[in-house]
Design a protein around this motif. Structure first.
Motif, PDB file in Angstrom:
ATOM      1  N   ALA A 104       0.837  -1.206   0.000  1.00 23.75           N
ATOM      2  CA  ALA A 104       0.000   0.000   0.000  1.00 23.75           C
ATOM      3  C   ALA A 104       0.869   1.252   0.000  1.00 23.75           C
ATOM      4  CB  ALA A 104      -0.919  -0.004   1.219  1.00 23.75           C
ATOM      5  N   TYR A 105       1.892   1.268   0.831  1.00 24.98           N
ATOM      6  CA  TYR A 105       2.803   2.423   0.889  1.00 24.98           C
ATOM      7  C   TYR A 105       3.487   2.638  -0.457  1.00 24.98           C
ATOM      8  CZ  TYR A 105       7.044   5.089   1.838  1.00 24.98           C
ATOM      9  OH  TYR A 105       8.060   6.018   1.777  1.00 24.98           O
ATOM     10  N   ALA A 106       3.996   1.549  -1.054  1.00 28.20           N
ATOM     11  CA  ALA A 106       4.710   1.671  -2.325  1.00 28.20           C
ATOM     12  C   ALA A 106       3.797   2.185  -3.431  1.00 28.20           C
ATOM     13  CB  ALA A 106       5.304   0.311  -2.710  1.00 28.20           C
ATOM     14  N   ILE A 107       2.556   1.696  -3.462  1.00 26.51           N
ATOM     15  CA  ILE A 107       1.602   2.151  -4.482  1.00 26.51           C
ATOM     16  C   ILE A 107       1.267   3.621  -4.281  1.00 26.51           C
ATOM     17  CG2 ILE A 107      -0.811   1.907  -5.226  1.00 26.51           C
ATOM     18  CD1 ILE A 107      -0.468  -1.118  -4.774  1.00 26.51           C
ATOM     19  N   ALA A 108       1.010   4.008  -3.042  1.00 17.77           N
ATOM     20  CA  ALA A 108       0.682   5.410  -2.761  1.00 17.77           C
ATOM     21  C   ALA A 108       1.843   6.318  -3.134  1.00 17.77           C
ATOM     22  CB  ALA A 108       0.332   5.575  -1.283  1.00 17.77           C
ATOM     23  N   LYS A 109       3.039   5.911  -2.833  1.00 15.54           N
ATOM     24  CA  LYS A 109       4.204   6.741  -3.167  1.00 15.54           C
ATOM     25  C   LYS A 109       4.378   6.844  -4.681  1.00 15.54           C
ATOM     26  CE  LYS A 109       9.081   7.470  -2.077  1.00 15.54           C
ATOM     27  NZ  LYS A 109      10.254   6.971  -1.314  1.00 15.54           N
ATOM     28  N   ALA A 110       4.196   5.713  -5.386  1.00 15.34           N
ATOM     29  CA  ALA A 110       4.311   5.737  -6.845  1.00 15.34           C
ATOM     30  C   ALA A 110       3.237   6.629  -7.460  1.00 15.34           C
ATOM     31  CB  ALA A 110       4.197   4.312  -7.390  1.00 15.34           C
ATOM     32  N   THR A 111       2.003   6.491  -6.978  1.00 16.89           N
ATOM     33  CA  THR A 111       0.914   7.344  -7.470  1.00 16.89           C
ATOM     34  C   THR A 111       1.212   8.807  -7.179  1.00 16.89           C
ATOM     35  OG1 THR A 111      -0.712   5.579  -7.123  1.00 16.89           O
ATOM     36  CG2 THR A 111      -1.556   7.827  -7.261  1.00 16.89           C
ATOM     37  N   GLY A 112       1.676   9.098  -5.976  1.00 13.49           N
ATOM     38  CA  GLY A 112       1.992  10.469  -5.595  1.00 13.49           C
ATOM     39  C   GLY A 112       3.102  11.066  -6.437  1.00 13.49           C
ATOM     40  N   ARG A 113       4.110  10.278  -6.734  1.00 15.19           N
ATOM     41  CA  ARG A 113       5.220  10.799  -7.556  1.00 15.19           C
ATOM     42  C   ARG A 113       4.758  11.115  -8.971  1.00 15.19           C
ATOM     43  NH1 ARG A 113      10.199   7.177  -7.813  1.00 15.19           N
ATOM     44  NH2 ARG A 113      11.017   9.065  -8.849  1.00 15.19           N
ATOM     45  N   GLU A 114       3.872  10.295  -9.516  1.00 12.57           N
ATOM     46  CA  GLU A 114       3.359  10.563 -10.854  1.00 12.57           C
ATOM     47  C   GLU A 114       2.524  11.837 -10.874  1.00 12.57           C
ATOM     48  OE1 GLU A 114       3.193   5.904 -12.415  1.00 12.57           O
ATOM     49  OE2 GLU A 114       1.335   6.986 -11.974  1.00 12.57           O
ATOM     50  N   LEU A 115       1.671  12.004  -9.859  1.00 13.53           N
ATOM     51  CA  LEU A 115       0.861  13.223  -9.800  1.00 13.53           C
ATOM     52  C   LEU A 115       1.732  14.446  -9.592  1.00 13.53           C
ATOM     53  CD1 LEU A 115      -2.267  12.184  -7.690  1.00 13.53           C
ATOM     54  CD2 LEU A 115      -1.930  12.114 -10.167  1.00 13.53           C
ATOM     55  N   SER A 116       2.723  14.322  -8.740  1.00 12.83           N
ATOM     56  CA  SER A 116       3.622  15.451  -8.491  1.00 12.83           C
ATOM     57  C   SER A 116       4.352  15.858  -9.761  1.00 12.83           C
ATOM     58  CB  SER A 116       4.623  15.074  -7.397  1.00 12.83           C
ATOM     59  OG  SER A 116       5.471  16.161  -7.097  1.00 12.83           O
ATOM     60  N   ALA A 117       4.697  14.880 -10.598  1.00 16.42           N
ATOM     61  CA  ALA A 117       5.424  15.186 -11.835  1.00 16.42           C
ATOM     62  C   ALA A 117       4.603  16.054 -12.775  1.00 16.42           C
ATOM     63  CB  ALA A 117       5.821  13.894 -12.536  1.00 16.42           C
ATOM     64  N   VAL A 118       3.262  15.891 -12.770  1.00 17.91           N
ATOM     65  CA  VAL A 118       2.426  16.699 -13.666  1.00 17.91           C
ATOM     66  C   VAL A 118       1.945  17.975 -12.985  1.00 17.91           C
ATOM     67  CG1 VAL A 118       1.688  14.656 -14.940  1.00 17.91           C
ATOM     68  CG2 VAL A 118       0.262  15.524 -13.066  1.00 17.91           C
ATOM     69  N   GLY A 119       2.345  18.212 -11.731  1.00 18.83           N
ATOM     70  CA  GLY A 119       2.032  19.470 -11.063  1.00 18.83           C
ATOM     71  C   GLY A 119       0.969  19.391  -9.988  1.00 18.83           C
ATOM     72  N   ILE A 120       0.319  18.228  -9.819  1.00 17.61           N
ATOM     73  CA  ILE A 120      -0.676  18.073  -8.754  1.00 17.61           C
ATOM     74  C   ILE A 120       0.044  18.068  -7.400  1.00 17.61           C
ATOM     75  CG2 ILE A 120      -2.495  16.583  -7.814  1.00 17.61           C
ATOM     76  CD1 ILE A 120      -3.121  17.772 -10.573  1.00 17.61           C
ATOM     77  N   ARG A 160       1.162   7.819   4.341  1.00 19.77           N
ATOM     78  CA  ARG A 160       2.619   7.960   4.386  1.00 19.77           C
ATOM     79  C   ARG A 160       3.209   7.965   2.979  1.00 19.77           C
ATOM     80  NH1 ARG A 160       5.874   4.513   5.915  1.00 19.77           N
ATOM     81  NH2 ARG A 160       4.540   2.649   5.984  1.00 19.77           N
ATOM     82  N   GLY A 161       2.686   7.108   2.106  1.00 19.75           N
ATOM     83  CA  GLY A 161       3.198   7.061   0.742  1.00 19.75           C
ATOM     84  C   GLY A 161       2.969   8.360   0.000  1.00 19.75           C
ATOM     85  N   TYR A 162       1.765   8.898   0.115  1.00 17.25           N
ATOM     86  CA  TYR A 162       1.468  10.172  -0.545  1.00 17.25           C
ATOM     87  C   TYR A 162       2.375  11.288  -0.014  1.00 17.25           C
ATOM     88  CZ  TYR A 162      -2.946   7.900  -1.966  1.00 17.25           C
ATOM     89  OH  TYR A 162      -3.886   7.048  -2.494  1.00 17.25           O
ATOM     90  N   LYS A 163       2.524  11.334   1.309  1.00 18.74           N
ATOM     91  CA  LYS A 163       3.334  12.389   1.920  1.00 18.74           C
ATOM     92  C   LYS A 163       4.791  12.290   1.481  1.00 18.74           C
ATOM     93  CE  LYS A 163       2.531  15.096   4.671  1.00 18.74           C
ATOM     94  NZ  LYS A 163       2.217  16.552   4.485  1.00 18.74           N
ATOM     95  N   ASP A 164       5.322  11.059   1.445  1.00 15.39           N
ATOM     96  CA  ASP A 164       6.716  10.885   1.047  1.00 15.39           C
ATOM     97  C   ASP A 164       6.932  11.191  -0.426  1.00 15.39           C
ATOM     98  OD1 ASP A 164       7.261  10.215   3.617  1.00 15.39           O
ATOM     99  OD2 ASP A 164       7.580   8.066   3.250  1.00 15.39           O
ATOM    100  N   ALA A 165       5.847  11.228  -1.198  1.00 16.17           N
ATOM    101  CA  ALA A 165       5.945  11.645  -2.602  1.00 16.17           C
ATOM    102  C   ALA A 165       5.806  13.155  -2.757  1.00 16.17           C
ATOM    103  CB  ALA A 165       4.865  10.944  -3.433  1.00 16.17           C
ATOM    104  N   GLY A 166       5.570  13.867  -1.641  1.00 18.23           N
ATOM    105  CA  GLY A 166       5.511  15.325  -1.684  1.00 18.23           C
ATOM    106  C   GLY A 166       4.131  15.908  -1.803  1.00 18.23           C
ATOM    107  N   LEU A 167       3.073  15.071  -1.644  1.00 20.41           N
ATOM    108  CA  LEU A 167       1.709  15.579  -1.771  1.00 20.41           C
ATOM    109  C   LEU A 167       1.102  15.842  -0.402  1.00 20.41           C
ATOM    110  CD1 LEU A 167       0.118  13.227  -4.475  1.00 20.41           C
ATOM    111  CD2 LEU A 167       1.398  15.348  -4.818  1.00 20.41           C
ATOM    112  N   ALA A 168       0.167  16.797  -0.367  1.00 19.75           N
ATOM    113  CA  ALA A 168      -0.707  16.934   0.794  1.00 19.75           C
ATOM    114  C   ALA A 168      -1.796  15.870   0.682  1.00 19.75           C
ATOM    115  CB  ALA A 168      -1.323  18.323   0.840  1.00 19.75           C
ATOM    116  N   THR A 169      -2.369  15.504   1.826  1.00 16.72           N
ATOM    117  CA  THR A 169      -3.351  14.420   1.845  1.00 16.72           C
ATOM    118  C   THR A 169      -4.691  14.923   2.367  1.00 16.72           C
ATOM    119  OG1 THR A 169      -2.581  13.780   4.043  1.00 16.72           O
ATOM    120  CG2 THR A 169      -1.608  12.638   2.158  1.00 16.72           C
TER     121      THR A 169
END
Length: 934
Positions: A104-120, A160-169
């Motif tokens: 779950a953490y790995a998926i959330a972090k991967a999803t978060g990194r992809e969104l962060s890359a496009v500016g979300i 935790r995954g989203y946060k570590d990818a740089g997103l607010a939750t």
């Protein structure tokens, strides 16, 4: 005051309306949905759109960047879909089915990194709702299940995954959408009827834990609440819910966002303007308005009026602004906002994210039940047999290539996820599952018929197709909400149960695949084989295909409390296995043999005809035998029996048969017997190899192979407990009847006469030495013992030898055995009272003989002539290679009595079986009829 709103807009480019909101009203937060994101080149388009929005804000003098939010829950709820750059992951419930918070953490972090890359920079997640009522809840697989602690555990991992990818939750949907009651009208708000005490013990647990772990925001739903102590029309407009319950009781001091005030029930009951003031006073920091510009202008106007009229205090606004700015500080700044990494960063991520996606789906697919062991389908169906795929007409998920293709063709238009899921109507969507069916057909290299079904139920065309197919796959999608799917599936199941095939009296195989909520048939055991994918994106369905055809072993488990039911269903029973006591157990074994024989298919000759307890007791000095039973000590009946033999001449340990009472199958009796047998055999140090199937006694020469469906199930069962079924040797027994009228084919007689062989029939121990010396060339277990028995019983047995004419060397031999021989009990067909049958047994032919078939025919021809002189009705060839010389025997009039697959393994590999037994893996109940035979 624009910082206190989160707004959306229609269009894939910046519109004048959203530009005005940013420039003129300093709108501080934007929620993008699927309607803003193109279905082609979405990643690049989204990156540009977000950058354009941030640039407008920067040029308009905003002190901080926009917070730009997006729903990206994976599974079927992905606003952003791009086959090239954005990876698809399982739904929240699908991830929970993996049982791994690390996943779950790995998926959330991967999803978060992809969104962060496009500016979300703000993700609308995790979804923290607990499905306290699993039926008819629109959230479905967006929730992680019905266990508050499990939802908490996975929710925190996602956060935790989203946060570590740089997103607010943003946790949602407070206080819970997991147990809503719907009244029917679009103007009626769904109601939570749980009391605050009930909510605190269950639904609020994940929210409480997420708050303690630092979730940034919280979305409060627009549902009503009605129970003792609370009576609220809309939760997000209630001070009792937001300020008192969420902030005071749970201690949340982050950003609270309201449900969209444009929802019909809320806007009609209260009005957007009044609702805005009520939401802020209730404690909401952000008011959500999804798309309509006039409504958004109205909300801004009323917020200003509320402040001017002192309906909203300056302190309330100040606190909200501070919370919003604090959230933005955690996820964005102008350097980051104006320089999205975009496609280049996404390209670097894709190999790792693709691998993660595959691992996640592989770990999530769940086989809830497979009572009749139908999976994989390759074990019960041949490639030429047709499969029927029945699928509902449903709307394609936004996160699918099909939805993209339909949108590109103008067939559908992308739309946001509806708040309550009530407007998700069925529509023509047969293409959704067409590729699913094609993929199954490609994988199994066989035919597949595909048609859809609707609320009209089972039509005559469906019945015709079901009757035509060899197996049926029924797909359901939220059958708890769309009850016609439940009824259709049950109707098809009834047809399959009544469609008994003539030879083996088996029900037509039927597999149900739930592609959304697993609760459709989770507890309905009338559906024998039930598979769950948790979404029906292409990635999920392709993984289901791999499970169906056997390329993937599923490991997913049902989420939450139903998982315990699943474990109970598959739990292995450990039976007490005792050594066979001939005096105590012989009669009970005869009864067991009779029950199994009577249970067999009507049109298929049972291998147990003529068999008795005496069959398995060899009492041979060259064979060490040990047999085991599972018995009912009260009734003294046998529930199961296993016989094993160690043939000293070849140092081969043999499992000769595993028999289980037909009424006690699938209870791990076969596994318990097998485990005891293997352990006992492994304790001997003088074993060179292990074999499944025995020529002495000649009951089961291997895995029975007359019935192809049964053969596949048995192969799977034995493979599941460690036998290498991929390396097997076909063997068979043959029968020649009506000897009184039989004559030898002239061509064979002439061929034998002109061959350079001499044949003779010999009896007794005087020939024992030369016979045994010749037989040593054969290394298969039981051969030496058969010849030793034959020379010892010269009154009822004989040996036919073939010698080379010029030097008298023995080139071949067979044994003749009468039904009165001392060891005839070991050959059950000889005890068949319908015919007087003799046996021609155990041919041994020198490997340097060039005319193998001619020599074999000569030995058997002489044997038949000798048997005819004894007034026999039939002759049995008890053990022949099934792939070598059948044609040369069939021309003599022989027909196959039984087919088998003999399996041999070395000691080390079988040693691995013992390790599996020691680990107590649940492998013993994997066969339906698998414990009927050895």
């Amino acid at each position: 005051m624009g910082q206190m709103f989160i707004m959306g807009f229609d269009g894939t480019e910046v519109t004048p309306q959203i530009k005005s909101l940013i420039e003129d009203h300093h709108l501080g937060t934007i929620l993008l949905t699927a309607k803003n994101l193109k279905f082609t080149a979405a990643a690049a388009q989204t990156t540009k759109l977000v950058l354009d929005l941030q640039t407008i804000a920067h040029n308009a003098g905003h002190p901080v960047p926009l917070a730009i939010g997006l729903d990206q829950e994976n599974g079927g709820v992905n606003s952003l879909f791009d086959e090239a750059y954005i990876r698809q992951f399982p739904s929240a419930m699908g991830v929970a089915a993996t049982g791994s918070t690390d996943m779950a953490y790995a998926i959330a972090k991967a999803t978060g990194r992809e969104l962060s890359a496009v500016g979300i920079n703000w993700i609308m997640g995790p979804c923290l709702d607990v499905l306290t009522n699993v039926k008819n809840q629109p959230l479905g697989v967006r929730s992680m299940g019905d266990d508050p602690e499990e939802v908490s555990k996975f929710g925190v991992a996602f956060k935790r995954g989203y946060k570590d990818a740089g997103l607010a939750t943003c946790g949602k949907h407070f206080p819970s959408y997991g147990n809503l009651e719907f009244l029917g009208s679009s103007l009626d708000v769904p109601i939570i009827t749980d009391s605050l005490e009930q909510l605190s013990l269950s639904a609020l647990v994940p929210f409480r834990n997420a708050i303690s772990q630092g979730v940034d925001g919280m979305m409060v739903g627009g549902c009503a609440m009605s129970s003792a102590g609370v009576n609220v029309m809309h939760a997000c407009l209630s001070e009792q819910v937001v300020d008192m319950l969420l902030r005071d009781d749970l201690g949340f001091d982050g950003v609270v966002m309201s449900e969209c005030l444009e929802m019909e029930a809320l806007s009609q009951n209260i009005g957007v303007g009044g609702g805005t003031v009520m939401a802020v006073n209730a404690g909401c920091d952000l008011v959500l308005l999804c798309r309509l510009f006039p409504v958004q202008q109205e909300a801004i106007k009323y917020l200003k009026l509320g402040y001017q009229d002192s309906a909203i205090s300056a302190e309330r606004i100040r606190k909200s602004l501070k919370r919003v700015l604090d959230l933005k500080a955690t996820c964005t700044n102008w350097e980051k906002a104006l320089n999205p990494t975009g496609i280049s960063d996404l390209s670097r991520m894709q190999p790792a994210h693709t691998k993660l996606s595959s691992e996640a789906y592989n770990a999530s697919i769940t086989v809830v039940r497979d009572k009749d062991r139908l999976l994989p389908l390759s074990h019960i169906l041949d490639s030429e047999e047709e499969i029927l795929l029945l699928t509902p007409l449903v709307k394609p998920l936004p996160a699918s290539a099909l939805a993209k293709g339909l949108a590109a063709g103008g067939i559908i238009s992308p739309s946001s996820h509806t708040p309550w899921g009530r407007s998700m109507s069925l529509m023509s969507g047969e293409n959704i599952f067409r590729e699913f069916g094609r993929s199954i057909a490609r994988k199994r290299q066989g035919r597949l018929l595909h048609t859809s079904y609707t609320a009209h139920g089972v039509r005559p065309s469906h019945e015709n197709l079901v009757n035509r197919a060899a197996a049926v796959i029924v797909v359901t999608a939220d059958a708890n909400q769309h009850l016609y799917q439940n009824g259709f599936t049950k109707h098809v199941a009834m047809i399959c149960k009544s469609a008994l095939s003539g030879a083996d009296r088996r029900e037509k195989p039927m597999v149900v695949v739930s592609v959304s909520s697993p609760y459709d048939f989770a507890l309905d055991t009338s559906i024998g084989t039930y598979v769950c994918s948790y979404d029906f994106t292409e990635t999920a369905l392709q993984t289901v295909v791999e499970v169906l055809v056997g390329d993937l072993t599923p490991t997913g488990m049902l989420p939450g409390t139903v998982r315990q039911h699943q474990k109970t269903h598959h739990s292995k029973q450990h039976w007490v296995v005792e050594s066979f006591d001939e005096e105590r157990d012989a009669t009970a074994l005869d009864d067991l043999l009779q029950r199994i024989e009577q249970e067999g298919p009507v049109n298929q000759r049972s291998e147990l005809i003529g068999c008795s307890s005496k069959t398995f007791a060899l009492h041979n000095p060259g064979v060490e035998e040990a047999h085991y039973v599972v018995r009912n000590s009260s009734t003294r009946s046998l529930l199961g029996f296993c016989c094993t033999y160690l043939f000293k001449s070849t140092a081969t340990a043999v499992v000769g048969a595993i028999l289980v009472d037909p009424d006690r199958r699938k209870l791990s009796i076969g596994h318990s017997l097998h485990a005891r047998a293997i352990r006992s055999l492994l304790h001997r140090g003088d074993v060179n190899r292990f074999q499944l199937g025995s020529r002495l006694p000649g009951v089961y020469l291997g895995i029975p192979a007359n019935n192809q469906a049964e053969r596949k199930q048995l192969r799977r069962w034995f493979a599941g407990i460690g036998w290498n079924t991929a390396v097997s040797r076909p063997v068979c027994s043959l029968i020649l009847k009506n000897l009184a009228t039989w004559t030898a084919p002239e061509q064979i007689s002439l061929g034998v006469q002109h061959a350079d062989f001499e044949f003779e029939l010999v009896h007794g121990r005087v020939y024992a030495e030369s016979i045994i010396e010749h037989v040593k060339r054969g290394s298969r277990p039981g051969v030496m013992e058969v010849y030793q028995l034959a020379v010892a019983d010269h009154t009822s047995c004989g040996v036919i030898q073939a010698k080379r004419a010029k030097d008298g060397s023995v080139l071949g031999s067979v044994v003749l055995c009468s039904p009165g021989a001392s060891w005839a009990d070991a050959l059950p067909p000889l005890k068949d009272t319908n015919d007087v049958t003799w046996a021609i047994s155990s041919p041994v032919i020198s490997p340097d003989v060039g005319e193998y078939s001619t020599l074999l025919q000569g030995l058997i021809l002489l044997g038949i002539r000798q048997v005819k002189q004894q007034q026999a009705d039939a002759v049995l060839l008890d053990y022949m290679d099934g792939d070598g010389h059948f044609d040369s025997l069939s021309v003599m009039g022989f027909n196959v009595l039984h087919n088998f697959e003999e399996i041999c393994m070395d000691t080390f590999k079988v040693g691995l079986i013992d390790l599996q037994v020691a680990d107590e893996k649940d492998i013993g109940d994997k066969g339906n009829r698998g414990t009927r035979h050895g």
